[in-house]
Design a protein around this motif. Structure first.
Motif, PDB file in Angstrom:
ATOM      1  N   LEU A 128      44.386  44.595  37.666  1.00 42.11           N
ATOM      2  CA  LEU A 128      43.088  45.213  37.376  1.00 42.11           C
ATOM      3  C   LEU A 128      41.969  44.187  37.553  1.00 42.11           C
ATOM      4  N   ALA A 129      42.157  42.997  37.028  1.00 38.92           N
ATOM      5  CA  ALA A 129      41.146  41.939  37.165  1.00 38.92           C
ATOM      6  C   ALA A 129      40.931  41.575  38.638  1.00 38.92           C
ATOM      7  N   ALA A 130      42.006  41.514  39.409  1.00 34.86           N
ATOM      8  CA  ALA A 130      41.884  41.169  40.834  1.00 34.86           C
ATOM      9  C   ALA A 130      41.111  42.243  41.599  1.00 34.86           C
ATOM     10  N   VAL A 131      41.386  43.502  41.308  1.00 34.67           N
ATOM     11  CA  VAL A 131      40.662  44.600  41.972  1.00 34.67           C
ATOM     12  C   VAL A 131      39.189  44.582  41.574  1.00 34.67           C
ATOM     13  N   MET A 132      38.933  44.344  40.284  1.00 34.86           N
ATOM     14  CA  MET A 132      37.543  44.265  39.824  1.00 34.86           C
ATOM     15  C   MET A 132      36.808  43.123  40.533  1.00 34.86           C
ATOM     16  N   ALA A 133      37.458  41.994  40.680  1.00 34.59           N
ATOM     17  CA  ALA A 133      36.847  40.846  41.347  1.00 34.59           C
ATOM     18  C   ALA A 133      36.599  41.154  42.827  1.00 34.59           C
ATOM     19  N   PHE A 134      37.588  41.702  43.494  1.00 34.46           N
ATOM     20  CA  PHE A 134      37.441  42.019  44.921  1.00 34.46           C
ATOM     21  C   PHE A 134      36.320  43.026  45.159  1.00 34.46           C
ATOM     22  N   SER A 135      36.138  43.933  44.215  1.00 35.58           N
ATOM     23  CA  SER A 135      35.105  44.960  44.399  1.00 35.58           C
ATOM     24  C   SER A 135      33.718  44.344  44.559  1.00 35.58           C
ATOM     25  N   ARG A 136      33.500  43.155  44.015  1.00 36.05           N
ATOM     26  CA  ARG A 136      32.197  42.490  44.128  1.00 36.05           C
ATOM     27  C   ARG A 136      31.899  42.089  45.575  1.00 36.05           C
ATOM     28  N   VAL A 137      32.949  41.735  46.326  1.00 35.82           N
ATOM     29  CA  VAL A 137      32.784  41.455  47.756  1.00 35.82           C
ATOM     30  C   VAL A 137      32.676  42.775  48.511  1.00 35.82           C
ATOM     31  N   PHE A 138      33.508  43.731  48.163  1.00 36.64           N
ATOM     32  CA  PHE A 138      33.545  45.031  48.821  1.00 36.64           C
ATOM     33  C   PHE A 138      32.177  45.716  48.798  1.00 36.64           C
ATOM     34  N   VAL A 139      31.481  45.654  47.659  1.00 36.64           N
ATOM     35  CA  VAL A 139      30.158  46.295  47.569  1.00 36.64           C
ATOM     36  C   VAL A 139      29.059  45.407  48.159  1.00 36.64           C
TER      37      VAL A 139
END
Length: 183
Positions: A128-139
């Motif tokens: 969950l933490a990894a997906v949340m972190a990656f989302s910052r690059v994704f957006v």
């Protein structure tokens, strides 16, 4: 460049995924808060140190966040979205620096401190933490290195600070329990 490749890909994804990526990062923080409450309820009748770990976790996260804010002010890296690149998210204001990602610090810190108190959660909280972190690059609001650095800061510092606080929090937990227990 990896950042540009991720942002270009994100723009080809469906609108519902854009919304999920933008809202999901903050919603994930609420999931972590709820898990801390559940962990506290679970630890309530256990050894005082177990409950102290749960209580110290959020304080460790806040301390790691403060460190990341200091690093941001020292490094002062511009957000990648300020270069005229089309992104999913609106670019933060010009005085909101990019390195390291605070969302990543908080997400990784929450995962790491929860695992200190409840090891069985590791399989759920780290992804969950990894997906949340990656989302910052994704957006589009962070470079990959912002997120990686933030993740590592949260992963290392939040549990360290929590463990440093446990010695002080454990007697307070014992005192609270004696005051709240029926006579």
């Amino acid at each position: 460049m990896l950042y540009q490749d991720i942002v270009d890909f994100s723009l080809t994804t469906p609108a519902w995924l854009h919304t999920l990526a933008e809202v999901g990062t903050d919603a994930g923080l609420f999931v972590f808060a709820a898990l801390f409450v559940v962990a506290a309820l679970r630890a309530w009748r256990g050894p005082a140190r177990d409950l102290a770990l749960v209580v110290a976790g959020p304080a460790g996260i806040v301390a790691a966040y403060v460190v990341s804010e200091v690093v941001k002010l020292l490094v002062r890296e511009d957000r990648p979205c300020r270069g005229g690149i089309t992104t999913i998210a609106v670019c933060p204001p010009s005085d909101d620096w990019s390195f390291p990602s605070n969302h990543s610090v908080i997400a990784a810190g929450a995962a790491a401190t929860l695992v200190l108190a409840w090891r069985a959660l590791a399989w759920a909280v780290f992804p969950l933490a990894a997906v949340m972190a990656f989302s910052r690059v994704f957006v589009g609001v962070h470079y990959p290195h912002d997120v990686a650095a933030g993740f590592l800061l949260g992963l290392a510092l939040a549990p360290l600070f929590a463990l440093l606080l446990v010695g002080a929090v454990t007697p307070a937990v014992r005192l609270m329990r004696t005051r709240l227990s029926p006579r």
